[in-house]
Design an enzyme around this catalytic site. Structure first.
Site, PDB file in Angstrom:
ATOM      1  CE1 TYR A 172     -80.994 -44.226  92.005  1.00 11.95           C
ATOM      2  CE2 TYR A 172     -80.355 -43.488  89.832  1.00 11.95           C
ATOM      3  CZ  TYR A 172     -81.256 -43.490  90.869  1.00 11.95           C
ATOM      4  OH  TYR A 172     -82.428 -42.758  90.775  1.00 11.95           O
ATOM      5  N   PRO A 227     -92.278 -43.467  85.917  1.00  8.09           N
ATOM      6  CG  PRO A 227     -91.154 -43.289  83.881  1.00  8.09           C
ATOM      7  CD  PRO A 227     -90.939 -43.591  85.341  1.00  8.09           C
TER       8      PRO A 227
END
Length: 285
Positions: free
Chosen positions: A56, A203
């Site tokens: 990231y 999710p």
């Protein structure tokens, strides 16, 4: 009712609903400050598990979290991932599980996060070009040196998880998984049987119109949002699931975390379970 806490590796207690930092921008400066505010707000609201990775921003996300939260409050777990590197020639990211790369990224993570030990270090992906024993053996050596507390894996099959458990103690698995994408249900079953934390990435995801309509209908009944329904379903599906929804907005963060207080009825859960059915296949329990 399932507990809202879980002990990673059997001893590291965290709240099950965490925060994924991947979407936090680190530049320009105005966006960076907003990102820091989101991270701080997450901790204010009781988050004790934050997920990041070397990939990231090439470590920039790790630096941002340290800038926003260090010195860390007691009980906060920041887990990071290694094993994906940028090619110096092409600039493209690719799998790199060579021992020297893993060791260098762990050392960089320690420095960027301003810690002496990464309590949960996850292998971002298994590199098929490097023997698994070399990849996990390196992490095991770093664990023995006190630089890693616990070791996890990401995006693995049941076979890969089984082979890894012959080499190390696996404390967590981070696979793609949500209400409508349950490909890794067998991996979750292994994790549940072995008390391994299962951190679903992505999710929350939306499927076909009919599926979205059913989720929306449950949301109306429960007086909440569809996103909260998806997260509450995850929390109630298995005691080892630790969702890590990510966002760069405080209002979305607050919406996500409120899902921890939502209790779906058995009938609602049954309707949601059936959304993942395939023709001729019964809904998983």
């Amino acid at each position: 009712m399932l507990s809202n806490t879980f002990h990673v590796g059997g001893d590291l207690g965290v709240r099950r609903l965490g925060f994924g930092a991947m979407h936090l921008p680190t530049e320009p400066a105005s966006d960076r400050e907003k990102s820091a505010a989101v991270a701080r707000r997450a901790v204010e609201l009781g988050v004790t598990l934050i997920d990041t990775a070397h990939m990231y921003g090439g470590g920039a996300n790790e630096e941002l979290l340290a800038e926003a939260l260090h010195p860390y409050p007691e009980g906060l777990l920041i887990t990071t991932k290694v094993g994906v590197a940028r090619s110096p020639e092409s600039g493209e990211w690719g799998l790199d599980g060579r021992p020297a790369t893993l060791r260098a990224q762990v050392e960089q993570g320690l420095r960027r996060l301003r810690v002496e030990r990464i309590e949960l270090l996850q292998l971002h992906r298994i590199d098929p070009g490097t023997p698994l024993a070399d990849q996990l053996g390196t992490l095991r050596e770093l664990q023995a040196e006190g630089k890693i507390g616990r070791i996890g894996l990401s995006e693995v099959t049941t076979d890969e998880l089984g082979r890894a458990r012959e080499i190390i103690d696996v404390s967590s698995v981070q696979n793609r998984y949500n209400l409508l994408d349950r490909e890794h249900e067998p991996v979750l079953a292994v994790c549940e049987a072995a008390a391994i934390a299962f951190l679903p990435w992505r999710p929350v995801a939306w499927g076909a119109l009919g599926e979205r309509a059913e989720i929306a209908a449950v949301a109306v009944e429960a007086a909440c949002t569809p996103t909260q329904v998806a997260l509450a379903w995850l929390l109630g599906h298995s005691p080892v699931i630790l969702p890590i929804p990510g966002t760069a907005r405080i209002d979305h963060l607050e919406e996500n975390l409120a899902a921890a207080d939502l209790n779906l009825t058995p009938t609602q859960r049954d309707r949601l379970n059936r959304l993942s059915e395939k023709p001729g296949q019964a809904a998983p329990s």
